[in-house]
Structure formats: structure tokens, C-alpha cells
Design an enzyme around this catalytic site. Structure first.
Site, PDB file in Angstrom:
ATOM      1  N   CYS A   1      -2.697  -1.128  12.254  1.00 22.42           N
ATOM      2  CA  CYS A   1      -3.172   0.109  12.857  1.00 22.42           C
ATOM      3  C   CYS A   1      -4.636  -0.016  13.251  1.00 22.42           C
ATOM      4  CB  CYS A   1      -3.003   1.274  11.883  1.00 22.42           C
ATOM      5  SG  CYS A   1      -1.275   1.738  11.578  1.00 22.42           S
TER       6      CYS A   1
ATOM      7  N   HIS B   1      -5.763   6.117  13.248  1.00 20.59           N
ATOM      8  CA  HIS B   1      -5.840   7.113  12.171  1.00 20.59           C
ATOM      9  C   HIS B   1      -7.134   6.989  11.371  1.00 20.59           C
ATOM     10  CE1 HIS B   1      -5.019   4.144   8.997  1.00 20.59           C
ATOM     11  NE2 HIS B   1      -4.039   3.656   9.764  1.00 20.59           N
TER      12      HIS B   1
ATOM     13  N   TYR C   1       0.845  -1.196   0.000  1.00 16.36           N
ATOM     14  CA  TYR C   1       0.000   0.000   0.000  1.00 16.36           C
ATOM     15  C   TYR C   1       0.878   1.243   0.000  1.00 16.36           C
ATOM     16  CZ  TYR C   1       1.025  -0.365   5.019  1.00 16.36           C
ATOM     17  OH  TYR C   1       1.663  -0.498   6.222  1.00 16.36           O
TER      18      TYR C   1
ATOM     19  N   SER D   1       7.549   1.800  15.369  1.00 11.97           N
ATOM     20  CA  SER D   1       7.544   0.957  14.172  1.00 11.97           C
ATOM     21  C   SER D   1       6.377   1.267  13.243  1.00 11.97           C
ATOM     22  CB  SER D   1       7.506  -0.526  14.576  1.00 11.97           C
ATOM     23  OG  SER D   1       6.311  -0.828  15.272  1.00 11.97           O
ATOM     24  N   GLY D   2       5.461   2.149  13.674  1.00 13.04           N
ATOM     25  CA  GLY D   2       4.442   2.602  12.744  1.00 13.04           C
ATOM     26  C   GLY D   2       3.015   2.236  13.059  1.00 13.04           C
TER      27      GLY D   2
END
Length: 419
Positions: free
Chosen positions: A344, A326, A308, A321-322
Site C-alpha cells: 500500500c 491510507h 500484521y 486485492s487490497g
């Protein structure tokens, strides 16, 4: 029958010796022991081998006070000009007190000794001395984090050392000198993450609206044969409202609590099979209005079915690490029903904006009922709260192996706990 009060013509005499010195005696007479003013023991006290020409004391030698004859020591305080206290231990019979924490080099100390004779009459002596300058120039510096400001109830305190400290005894010296005070007061402890980093957290989350002050008392203190503490900048934090978000990966929902009250329930999607969201407590690291998220940065090959490259808005960061909370407008149809993300927590743009505006750095996000691993305690953000309090204490050089929650009297002993 009439009883006449027993008068004492000569009170017991006290000999006080500090460290290498020696002295004479002093006596008090007359009156009721309970109302007598403390007698002056000036001529009976010397310490650390000080000579009359004002030679400075060696900071590497302990401070020691002893009482002679039938007298006993009731209290000793030793503080330097900055307010740092020297911890000490008093023998069970009250005849000897000695310091248990090191003196600082190039410092000015004031010592107050209180005694009691066999009739209960009090004696007292106040004296001052200076310690000599350090013989080594190698110093250990400490930098506290985060930056001064307002944070959520989950924010740990960090202490970064500019040199590694591996020896357990040296770690104890360093840890004892890293002072954390909060209003209201809470139970807390330091945990050594590695040789150069410590984290401090309370047993439970910080109280809402608490004030936290952090300082190092290492300046001039001997840590090792060739290492002393350096001056360090103190830190002051304010804790805001208690904001805790609980994400249930099984029910695909997030509940946000503010000061214990449920203020919002949000449909979400979390990590799909193979990309499950980490369970456990995470602390908000920061907020970014816009982030470009690319799968290649987390090891997913470009062109694969899972790759993505997306513009993401209202991104609240939980791990280095992300992992974020959101806006994910592309998955609105799955939010509240299925887990389809790459790890996420996704929600509608409107809900993400609300979350972004209502959480702050240091707030808590807890994930439950995910098939993922548990958030690691260190190295990828603040997973400190995923260690039990018992396991957290094992990382301390001071309290590991000691009973939890000592009483105030045990902690203070004769003196306030120092540094």
C-alpha cells in the site's frame, strides 16, 4: 450573344426498389434543377416484400434501395420510432444502397430516400413499415456500470452481458449497439474483457466536467439464430474535476494534480522488497473511513515476521486485492525516505485525511519507478489505462485492425453510425 436557359420538359425518371419489392416510375418536369421541389416517387417504391394487406417485414432480411435508369441515390436514412438508425453502404455509382446493420424485430421504421436525376433535379420518398415480432424468446440483456453519478476522469464504462457472446460477428452486432456519447465528444472504443464483459474508455482521460450518456440499442435486434437483444436501462455519468495523483516510489513522494495544477506534495512510503507496489495507472474504486487490515487475507502466515493485524483509517481503495492509499502513523519516520509497506501507499494521518477528502471514485492514481509489476488491465480493479490505445483497440470487434482516428466522414459514411 444571348443565351437562353435550357429548359427541361421531362426530367429523368427514377425507379426505387427496396429489398424484395418492385415498382413503377415517377417523373418531374420544368424549372431549374437547383430550385425544383423534389419529385414524389411514391409509386416507384416497395420494400421487404410487403403486400398491400399490410403484412409486416421480416427483420432478418436486409433493407435495399436501388435507382433505375440515369438516376442516382444521394442519401438514405432509416430510423425506428426510438431514434435508432440503420447503418448502410452506398455503391460508388449511387445506384444501390443496402443496410449493414440488422433491423430490430417488432419495430416501426421510417425510410427517407433522396435521389438525383441526370439534370440534377432532386427526388424524394418517405415511407414507413413495421417489422414482425421475434420468433425466439431467448434474449441478451446488458447492464451498464458504474451506477449513475459523478466520477473522476479515469472511470471506464462497463457492460455486463447476461449470456456469453463468443462469435466475432455476433460481438460486432452487440458492440455496435452499445452507444456512448459525451459532451464534449471524445474518441473512444469498447474492449471485450471476456465473453460477458466489455469496458469502454476514451483514448485519453475523460475531459473534466464532461457528461457521458450510455445506452443499448439491442432491443429486438437479432444477434444469433436463437438470440435477440433485450431492453436495457441507460446510464448517465457526470465527470468531475481532473484529479490525478502520481506516486514516485523512488523519491517516496506523491504529487496531486487538480485540473493540471500541482495542489499538494505528500511524503509517502510504498512497498518494500518482496511486496513492491504495482506500477501503472489505477482508478479509485471507493473510500472506507476504517478498514481492519490483516496479513492472512493476502496470504501472509500469522505469526511470521511479515504478519500484521492493524486498524487503518482514511483508506482509499485502488485494487480489489487490497491495495490502498491510507493513513500509516506507524511508518511516519520512513515516509519520504524509504519503502517499508506491504504494497500500500502509506502517509501520515493528516495527509491521508486530506487525500481521502479530495479524491473520488474514478480519480487516477499512477505509480512510477517501483520495482513491482505493472497493474494488470482487468480483474483487480480498473487497470484499463495500462493498455496502449493501439492495444486497447485490438479488443474491439469493430475497430480492431482498422486505422486509428477515422475522419468524421469515414465514420458517418452516408449515414450516422448506428445501431
Amino acid at each position: 450573344m444571348n443565351h437562353s436557359p435550357r429548359t427541361r420538359t421531362v426530367a429523368g425518371c427514377t425507379l426505387l426498389v427496396i429489398a424484395l419489392g418492385a415498382g413503377g416510375t415517377a417523373c418531374s418536369s420544368g424549372g431549374n434543377p437547383l430550385t425544383d421541389k423534389p419529385y414524389d416517387a411514391t409509386d416507384q417504391i416497395s420494400f421487404n416484400g410487403l403486400s398491400e394487406d399490410g403484412k409486416k417485414a421480416d427483420p432478418d432480411k436486409p433493407l435495399e434501395v436501388t435507382a433505375d435508369d440515369d438516376d442516382r441515390i444521394t442519401d438514405v436514412t432509416a430510423t425506428d420510432a426510438t431514434g435508432r438508425s440503420v447503418t448502410g453502404e452506398l455503391s460508388t455509382d449511387g445506384t444501390r444502397w443496402h443496410s449493414t446493420s440488422p433491423l430490430a424485430a417488432n419495430a416501426h421504421y421510417t425510410v427517407r430516400v433522396s435521389t438525383e436525376d441526370e439534370d440534377g433535379a432532386p427526388g424524394r420518398k418517405v415511407l414507413s413499415f413495421d417489422t414482425s415480432k421475434p420468433t425466439t424468446k431467448k434474449q441478451l440483456g446488458v447492464t451498464f456500470g458504474p451506477k449513475s453519478g459523478t466520477y473522476g476522469v479515469g472511470q471506464p464504462i462497463t457492460a455486463e452481458l447476461d449470456k456469453p457472446v463468443k462469435d466475432k460477428a455476433q460481438r460486432a452486432i452487440v458492440e455496435r449497439a452499445l452507444q456512448v456519447d459525451s459532451v464534449p465528444a471524445v474518441q473512444g472504443a469498447w474492449h471485450w474483457v471476456d465473453d460477458k464483459e466489455l469496458h469502454y474508455r476514451p483514448k485519453e482521460y475523460w475531459p473534466a466536467h464532461a457528461t457521458v450518456q450510455v445506452r443499448s440499442n439491442l432491443d429486438g435486434v437479432k444477434i444469433g439464430d436463437r438470440l435477440r437483444g433485450a431492453p436495457s436501462k441507460p446510464l448517465k455519468l457526470t465527470i468531475g474535476d481532473s484529479v490525478v495523483a502520481v506516486t514516485d516510489a523512488a523519491s517516496h513522494s506523491m504529487t496531486v494534480y487538480k485540473n493540471g495544477e500541482d495542489i499538494n506534495e505528500i511524503p509517502v512510503t510504498t512497498g518494500k522488497p518482496g511486496f513492491e507496489t504495482r506500477n501503472g495507472v489505477k482508478v479509485v474504486l471507493g473510500k472506507e473511513y476504517f478498514v481492519r487490515m490483516r496479513s492472512a487475507t493476502v496470504g501472509i502466515a500469522e505469526g511470521s515476521s511479515d504478519s500484521y493485524d492493524l486498524p487503518v483509517y482514511y483508506a482509499t481503495r485502488l485494487t480489489w486485492s487490497g491495495e490502498y492509499v491510507h493513513a500509516a502513523p506507524w511508518s511516519v519516520g520512513s515516509q519520504g525516505y524509504a519503502n517499508v509497506s506491504h504494497g500500500c501507499t502509506g502517509m501520515s494521518t493528516g495527509n491521508a485525511e486530506w487525500f481521502f477528502n479530495n479524491v473520488h471514485e474514478g480519480d487516477v492514481v499512477k505509480v512510477v519507478n517501483s520495482d513491482g509489476d505493472t497493474m494488470e488491465p482487468f480483474g483487480n480493479g480498473f487497470g484499463d489505462w495500462n493498455l496502449s490505445w493501439k492495444n486497447w483497440r485490438t479488443g474491439s470487434a469493430l475497430v480492431a485492425g482498422t486505422p486509428d482516428a477515422p475522419t468524421a466522414a469515414e465514420r458517418a459514411r452516408l449515414r450516422p453510425e448506428s445501431v
